[in-house]
Design a protein around this motif. Structure first.
Motif, short mmCIF file in Angstrom:
data_model
loop_
_atom_site.label_atom_id
_atom_site.label_comp_id
_atom_site.label_asym_id
_atom_site.label_seq_id
_atom_site.Cartn_x
_atom_site.Cartn_y
_atom_site.Cartn_z
N ARG A 1 3.92 11.12 2.94
CA ARG A 1 2.66 10.55 2.31
C ARG A 1 2.55 9.01 2.44
N LEU A 2 3.57 8.46 2.74
CA LEU A 2 3.32 6.69 3.06
C LEU A 2 2.84 6.69 4.39
N PHE A 3 3.21 7.61 5.30
CA PHE A 3 2.72 7.50 6.64
C PHE A 3 1.17 7.88 6.66
N VAL A 4 0.81 8.88 5.86
CA VAL A 4 -0.62 9.19 5.91
C VAL A 4 -1.49 8.07 5.35
N SER A 5 -0.67 7.40 4.24
CA SER A 5 -1.58 6.16 3.57
C SER A 5 -1.63 5.28 4.60
N VAL A 6 -0.59 5.04 5.63
CA VAL A 6 -0.68 3.99 6.47
C VAL A 6 -1.94 4.17 7.27
N CYS A 7 -1.80 5.44 7.99
CA CYS A 7 -2.84 5.63 9.07
C CYS A 7 -4.18 5.42 8.32
N GLU A 8 -4.50 6.21 7.13
CA GLU A 8 -5.80 6.01 6.63
C GLU A 8 -6.30 4.56 6.06
N SER A 9 -5.22 3.90 5.92
CA SER A 9 -5.75 2.34 5.59
C SER A 9 -5.63 1.37 6.67
N GLY A 10 -5.08 2.06 7.77
CA GLY A 10 -4.87 0.89 9.03
C GLY A 10 -3.99 -0.35 8.73
N ASN A 11 -3.18 -0.10 7.54
CA ASN A 11 -2.46 -1.30 7.16
C ASN A 11 -1.30 -1.16 6.52
N ILE A 12 0.03 -1.53 6.88
CA ILE A 12 1.01 -1.40 6.00
C ILE A 12 0.82 -1.91 4.64
N ALA A 13 0.65 -3.32 4.41
CA ALA A 13 0.72 -4.02 3.28
C ALA A 13 -0.37 -3.25 2.43
N ARG A 14 -1.59 -2.89 2.91
CA ARG A 14 -2.44 -2.27 2.00
C ARG A 14 -2.03 -0.90 1.45
N ALA A 15 -1.28 0.04 2.37
CA ALA A 15 -0.63 1.00 1.81
C ALA A 15 0.46 0.94 0.67
#
Length: 300
Positions: A10-24
């Motif tokens: 779920r975190l991996f998908v969020s990072v890919c969709e936001s393009g940013n680890i901090a925003r995820a």
């Protein structure tokens, strides 16, 4: 390979969709360093880099893009499991998942299911519908992805039990002024000189049309492939191609769209649909009730 952790996916998908680890991390209320650690462990688990670090964020690598697609499917399945289980906690007495062809979905199935659910005795039953092409419907029912499938009876459903459902009639749809528009009836071979708009080539009807064309020593010229009949009718209305569509779908809109419907003089134009399932004895009570309701709508 070890089991995948859904939280990490779920975190991996969020990072890919936001393009940013901090925003995820902000979205999930988790510090970025914790996410980075989980993603590093995920990369170790799969044995290949999943993210390409850039100056202003991250993007998935080709392997990461593939995992992203699978992760979304896994998370969707997990969400469906949670929702279905919650329906029982809330007091629902049953849940039925149906895989259905585009024809069944475009014609009467949704109305038939709605009529079933409006009956007071069925108020606590939940029915989920998902559109698939016929081969995928049969495979999904065989593999236990759904309790019930609704598809054309010409589909190879060996190994499954089946009961009759409704019928429809394929016709040729052409725009006004087309060379075929004045014809009162057509053989399928008469349509092969013209470009077609078709459903996906692995759908049951398209596979059958390809076989019929091959028997005549011809082929179907697929100019455009669409996923539903509404789109097919719009393409015909635009004058880009002709199409074979169920009369039950085309007739209500034909006049408004300036379309001509021509009967198809082939025995296979009269189609019968079936309800297929693995074993009637193993259907849930809710599924049995729904099968009986839908089967009662089959013509004599």
């Amino acid at each position: 390979m070890r089991d995948f952790d859904l939280t990490t996916l779920r975190l991996f998908v969020s990072v890919c969709e936001s393009g940013n680890i901090a925003r995820a991390g902000e979205k999930a209320s988790i510090v970025g360093s914790a996410i980075s650690k989980r993603l590093a462990q995920l990369e170790d688990q799969v044995g290949t880099p999943l993210l390409l670090r850039k100056r202003h964020g991250v993007v998935p690598t080709p392997a990461g893009q593939t995992l992203l697609e699978h992760a979304r499917g896994m998370l969707d399945s997990a969400a469906r499991i949670e929702r279905d289980m919650q329906s029982y906690v809330a007091g629902s007495r049953g849940q039925v998942r149906i895989l259905a062809s585009v024809s069944a979905m475009s014609e009467s199935l949704a109305d038939d299911v709605a009529a079933f659910l409006r009956q007071p005795a069925h108020a606590s039953i939940r029915v989920d519908l998902e559109e698939r092409v016929s081969p995928e419907i049969v495979r999904g029912v065989r593999e236990g992805l759904a309790s019930l499938g609704v598809c054309w009876d010409a589909t190879d459903h060996a190994g499954l039990q089946a009961r009759p459902y409704r019928r429809d009639t394929l016709c040729v749809v052409v725009p006004a002024g087309h060379p075929l528009a004045a014809r009162r009836k057509l053989r399928f071979a008469d349509t092969l000189d013209y470009e077609h708009v078709s459903l996906p080539v692995n759908s049951a009807v398209q596979l059958m049309l390809q076989r019929q064309a091959a028997q005549a020593g011809r082929s179907v010229n697929h100019r455009i492939v669409v996923t539903n009949f509404e789109a097919a009718l719009r393409v015909v209305h635009a004058g880009l191609a002709i199409s074979l569509v169920p009369r039950e779908v085309a007739e209500p809109v034909a006049a408004a769209m300036g379309l001509q419907l021509i009967p198809l003089a082939e025995s296979w134009a009269q189609r019968r649909f079936i309800l297929c399932y693995r074993d009637a004895q193993n259907l849930t009570p809710a599924a049995k009730l729904l099968v009986e309701h839908l089967a009662s709508l089959a013509p004599p």
